[in-house]
Scaffold this motif. Structure first.
Motif, PDB file in Angstrom:
ATOM      1  N   ALA A 111      29.405  27.270 -59.846  1.00 51.35           N
ATOM      2  CA  ALA A 111      28.070  26.665 -59.926  1.00 51.35           C
ATOM      3  C   ALA A 111      27.513  26.793 -61.342  1.00 51.35           C
ATOM      4  CB  ALA A 111      27.136  27.335 -58.921  1.00 51.35           C
ATOM      5  N   ASP A 112      27.722  27.946 -61.984  1.00 48.75           N
ATOM      6  CA  ASP A 112      27.290  28.114 -63.377  1.00 48.75           C
ATOM      7  C   ASP A 112      28.076  27.193 -64.303  1.00 48.75           C
ATOM      8  OD1 ASP A 112      25.550  30.071 -62.490  1.00 48.75           O
ATOM      9  OD2 ASP A 112      26.922  31.723 -62.964  1.00 48.75           O
ATOM     10  N   LEU A 113      29.352  26.987 -63.988  1.00 52.03           N
ATOM     11  CA  LEU A 113      30.182  26.122 -64.817  1.00 52.03           C
ATOM     12  C   LEU A 113      29.695  24.673 -64.781  1.00 52.03           C
ATOM     13  CD1 LEU A 113      32.666  25.485 -66.556  1.00 52.03           C
ATOM     14  CD2 LEU A 113      34.010  25.382 -64.434  1.00 52.03           C
ATOM     15  N   ILE A 114      29.244  24.203 -63.644  1.00 49.92           N
ATOM     16  CA  ILE A 114      28.756  22.824 -63.549  1.00 49.92           C
ATOM     17  C   ILE A 114      27.561  22.630 -64.479  1.00 49.92           C
ATOM     18  CG2 ILE A 114      27.646  21.162 -61.999  1.00 49.92           C
ATOM     19  CD1 ILE A 114      29.327  22.225 -59.737  1.00 49.92           C
ATOM     20  N   LYS A 115      26.652  23.582 -64.477  1.00 44.07           N
ATOM     21  CA  LYS A 115      25.482  23.472 -65.360  1.00 44.07           C
ATOM     22  C   LYS A 115      25.907  23.476 -66.829  1.00 44.07           C
ATOM     23  CE  LYS A 115      22.554  25.928 -62.020  1.00 44.07           C
ATOM     24  NZ  LYS A 115      21.711  27.128 -61.781  1.00 44.07           N
ATOM     25  N   THR A 116      26.787  24.393 -67.181  1.00 41.44           N
ATOM     26  CA  THR A 116      27.245  24.472 -68.568  1.00 41.44           C
ATOM     27  C   THR A 116      28.021  23.222 -68.962  1.00 41.44           C
ATOM     28  OG1 THR A 116      27.418  26.877 -68.352  1.00 41.44           O
ATOM     29  CG2 THR A 116      28.552  25.868 -70.216  1.00 41.44           C
ATOM     30  N   TYR A 117      28.834  22.711 -68.068  1.00 44.00           N
ATOM     31  CA  TYR A 117      29.648  21.526 -68.354  1.00 44.00           C
ATOM     32  C   TYR A 117      28.751  20.318 -68.619  1.00 44.00           C
ATOM     33  CZ  TYR A 117      33.330  18.043 -67.948  1.00 44.00           C
ATOM     34  OH  TYR A 117      34.204  17.007 -68.211  1.00 44.00           O
ATOM     35  N   LYS A 118      27.761  20.095 -67.759  1.00 42.51           N
ATOM     36  CA  LYS A 118      26.868  18.946 -67.943  1.00 42.51           C
ATOM     37  C   LYS A 118      26.094  19.065 -69.253  1.00 42.51           C
ATOM     38  CE  LYS A 118      26.120  17.966 -63.025  1.00 42.51           C
ATOM     39  NZ  LYS A 118      25.114  17.925 -61.920  1.00 42.51           N
ATOM     40  N   ALA A 119      25.654  20.284 -69.554  1.00 39.09           N
ATOM     41  CA  ALA A 119      24.890  20.471 -70.790  1.00 39.09           C
ATOM     42  C   ALA A 119      25.757  20.248 -72.024  1.00 39.09           C
ATOM     43  CB  ALA A 119      24.277  21.868 -70.826  1.00 39.09           C
ATOM     44  N   SER A 120      27.050  20.497 -71.927  1.00 37.36           N
ATOM     45  CA  SER A 120      27.935  20.367 -73.095  1.00 37.36           C
ATOM     46  C   SER A 120      28.432  18.947 -73.324  1.00 37.36           C
ATOM     47  CB  SER A 120      29.140  21.304 -72.932  1.00 37.36           C
ATOM     48  OG  SER A 120      29.937  20.888 -71.823  1.00 37.36           O
ATOM     49  N   GLN A 121      28.187  18.043 -72.385  1.00 38.34           N
ATOM     50  CA  GLN A 121      28.712  16.685 -72.506  1.00 38.34           C
ATOM     51  C   GLN A 121      27.715  15.702 -73.103  1.00 38.34           C
ATOM     52  OE1 GLN A 121      32.039  16.485 -71.839  1.00 38.34           O
ATOM     53  NE2 GLN A 121      31.701  18.671 -71.431  1.00 38.34           N
ATOM     54  N   GLY A 122      26.562  16.155 -73.486  1.00 39.07           N
ATOM     55  CA  GLY A 122      25.595  15.273 -74.133  1.00 39.07           C
ATOM     56  C   GLY A 122      24.870  14.400 -73.127  1.00 39.07           C
ATOM     57  N   ASP A 123      25.275  13.129 -73.054  1.00 44.65           N
ATOM     58  CA  ASP A 123      24.599  12.155 -72.209  1.00 44.65           C
ATOM     59  C   ASP A 123      25.193  12.066 -70.806  1.00 44.65           C
ATOM     60  OD1 ASP A 123      26.994  11.189 -73.000  1.00 44.65           O
ATOM     61  OD2 ASP A 123      26.296   9.192 -73.604  1.00 44.65           O
ATOM     62  N   MET A 124      25.804  13.090 -70.336  1.00 45.82           N
ATOM     63  CA  MET A 124      26.399  13.082 -69.014  1.00 45.82           C
ATOM     64  C   MET A 124      25.311  13.038 -67.946  1.00 45.82           C
ATOM     65  SD  MET A 124      28.933  13.163 -66.886  1.00 45.82           S
ATOM     66  CE  MET A 124      30.271  13.382 -68.051  1.00 45.82           C
ATOM     67  N   LEU A 125      25.368  12.065 -67.067  1.00 34.03           N
ATOM     68  CA  LEU A 125      24.423  11.911 -65.981  1.00 34.03           C
ATOM     69  C   LEU A 125      25.036  12.431 -64.676  1.00 34.03           C
ATOM     70  CD1 LEU A 125      23.088   8.310 -66.749  1.00 34.03           C
ATOM     71  CD2 LEU A 125      22.063  10.502 -67.395  1.00 34.03           C
ATOM     72  N   ASP A 126      24.150  12.853 -63.769  1.00 34.26           N
ATOM     73  CA  ASP A 126      24.624  13.373 -62.490  1.00 34.26           C
ATOM     74  C   ASP A 126      25.383  12.329 -61.687  1.00 34.26           C
ATOM     75  OD1 ASP A 126      23.516  15.814 -63.079  1.00 34.26           O
ATOM     76  OD2 ASP A 126      21.683  15.473 -61.918  1.00 34.26           O
ATOM     77  N   VAL A 127      25.018  11.070 -61.859  1.00 34.84           N
ATOM     78  CA  VAL A 127      25.671  10.022 -61.071  1.00 34.84           C
ATOM     79  C   VAL A 127      27.155   9.917 -61.414  1.00 34.84           C
ATOM     80  CG1 VAL A 127      25.133   8.180 -62.739  1.00 34.84           C
ATOM     81  CG2 VAL A 127      25.456   7.616 -60.300  1.00 34.84           C
ATOM     82  N   PHE A 128      27.529  10.263 -62.640  1.00 34.60           N
ATOM     83  CA  PHE A 128      28.944  10.204 -63.012  1.00 34.60           C
ATOM     84  C   PHE A 128      29.766  11.280 -62.275  1.00 34.60           C
ATOM     85  CE2 PHE A 128      27.238   8.528 -67.266  1.00 34.60           C
ATOM     86  CZ  PHE A 128      27.274   7.229 -66.804  1.00 34.60           C
ATOM     87  N   CYS A 129      29.127  12.394 -61.962  1.00 35.76           N
ATOM     88  CA  CYS A 129      29.830  13.469 -61.258  1.00 35.76           C
ATOM     89  C   CYS A 129      30.045  13.146 -59.783  1.00 35.76           C
ATOM     90  CB  CYS A 129      29.049  14.775 -61.385  1.00 35.76           C
ATOM     91  SG  CYS A 129      28.869  15.370 -63.089  1.00 35.76           S
ATOM     92  N   GLN A 130      29.398  12.071 -59.281  1.00 33.54           N
ATOM     93  CA  GLN A 130      29.569  11.655 -57.890  1.00 33.54           C
ATOM     94  C   GLN A 130      30.698  10.640 -57.730  1.00 33.54           C
ATOM     95  OE1 GLN A 130      27.757  13.233 -55.650  1.00 33.54           O
ATOM     96  NE2 GLN A 130      26.526  14.275 -57.220  1.00 33.54           N
ATOM     97  N   ALA A 131      31.372  10.314 -58.818  1.00 28.95           N
ATOM     98  CA  ALA A 131      32.440   9.316 -58.742  1.00 28.95           C
ATOM     99  C   ALA A 131      33.569   9.799 -57.849  1.00 28.95           C
ATOM    100  CB  ALA A 131      32.966   9.011 -60.153  1.00 28.95           C
ATOM    101  N   SER A 132      34.280   8.843 -57.261  1.00 28.79           N
ATOM    102  CA  SER A 132      35.409   9.161 -56.377  1.00 28.79           C
ATOM    103  C   SER A 132      36.716   8.901 -57.111  1.00 28.79           C
ATOM    104  CB  SER A 132      35.323   8.301 -55.102  1.00 28.79           C
ATOM    105  OG  SER A 132      36.421   8.550 -54.266  1.00 28.79           O
ATOM    106  N   LEU A 133      37.514   9.916 -57.279  1.00 30.87           N
ATOM    107  CA  LEU A 133      38.810   9.810 -57.935  1.00 30.87           C
ATOM    108  C   LEU A 133      39.906  10.140 -56.930  1.00 30.87           C
ATOM    109  CD1 LEU A 133      37.951  11.562 -61.328  1.00 30.87           C
ATOM    110  CD2 LEU A 133      37.844   9.127 -60.760  1.00 30.87           C
ATOM    111  N   GLN A 134      40.950   9.352 -56.935  1.00 29.49           N
ATOM    112  CA  GLN A 134      41.968   9.438 -55.881  1.00 29.49           C
ATOM    113  C   GLN A 134      42.811  10.707 -55.948  1.00 29.49           C
ATOM    114  OE1 GLN A 134      44.285   5.858 -56.024  1.00 29.49           O
ATOM    115  NE2 GLN A 134      42.625   4.552 -55.250  1.00 29.49           N
TER     116      GLN A 134
END
Length: 269
Positions: A111-134
């Motif tokens: 859970a801490d990693l998700i926060k740090t990861y999003k903060a380190s990606q600049g313009d990363m939006l939450d909607v991108f993390c909801q994408a479905s990858l096979q």
């Protein structure tokens, strides 16, 4: 003439009395034989256990148990059985508790990693993390039997670890050495390997008659070369892994209640 008739009549009465007496004696003599035959028939219809019980008066185990030595032996047997069951229950509970404790720690770190990861990606939006990858494993745990669900946990852990390693490699090209996201990615990966080792050891001890799940890395699809796609991929992997750990913690609590349910103590018998 009169005397001859009287003698003839007396003779007939005497012979009739003798005949009745012999018939009565024959009936009395035949009765014991009938009684003996009936008794033999009755005995032959008894089962061996009933016949033996009739001979000794009560079952052997009853005679054995009423003796002080028999009662002491029975008491020691019940105590040893109860103690062995208690030890097995405690070992099962302790083993699952260690796995659950490590799972909760890994869940918090992810859970801490998700926060740090999003903060380190600049313009990363939450909607991108909801994408479905096979090629990313599903967070749900499958299986009907307890052994199948434990195996599902182990299989998912083995499937997620290569994805976490790939995310680390991709972020190593984008982040400065020693950045928080790299440190946390490395920690989450190590925690996942330690968790997998504990689950595998528990599976081996809990189901010794079943074949141990195969151990080996999962085959991944070729990585994306687009930086944006790599960022989306990393966020989806970390988020899905965190959801999987949440399901593992819930599953372990359920397994603990099913597999390590305490048995009644001897005092309650």
């Amino acid at each position: 003439m009169t005397n001859m008739r009287f003698a003839s009549t007396s003779l007939k009465k005497h012979k009739l009395a003798e005949a009745q007496h012999e018939e009565t004696q024959g009936t009395l003599a035949a009765s014991p034989r009938l009684t003996r035959e009936t008794s033999v028939t009755e005995v032959t219809r008894l089962t061996p256990a009933a016949a033996w019980k009739r001979m000794i008066g009560r079952p052997l185990w009853t005679q054995w148990m009423v003796t002080p030595t028999g009662l002491l032996a029975l008491l020691l047997l019940l105590l040893s059985t109860n103690q062995a069951a208690s030890i097995r229950t405690r070992q099962c509970s302790d083993s699952l508790q260690r796995i659950l404790k490590l799972t909760r720690l890994a869940q918090k770190e992810s859970a801490d990693l998700i926060k740090t990861y999003k903060a380190s990606q600049g313009d990363m939006l939450d909607v991108f993390c909801q994408a479905s990858l096979q090629d990313i494993p599903e967070p749900a745990i499958s299986g009907l039997e307890v052994s199948e669900r434990v195996e599902s946990v182990l299989d998912h852990l083995q499937a997620f670890l290569p994805h976490l390693e790939r995310v680390y490699e991709q972020q190593a090209d984008l982040q400065a050495p020693g950045s928080p996201v790299l440190v946390q990615l490395d920690r989450v990966g190590q925690r996942g390997r330690g968790l997998g080792a504990l689950v595998r050891a528990f599976y081996r001890d809990a189901f010794p008659n079943l074949q141990e799940p195969a151990e080996g890395p999962a085959v991944l699809e070729p990585p994306a070369h687009n930086v944006f796609q790599q960022k989306v991929y990393g966020c989806v992997v970390v988020k899905t892994y965190k959801e999987f750990l949440t399901n593992v913690a819930r599953e372990l609590r359920s397994l603990k209640s099913k597999m390590c349910r305490g048995r009644r103590s001897f005092a309650s018998l």
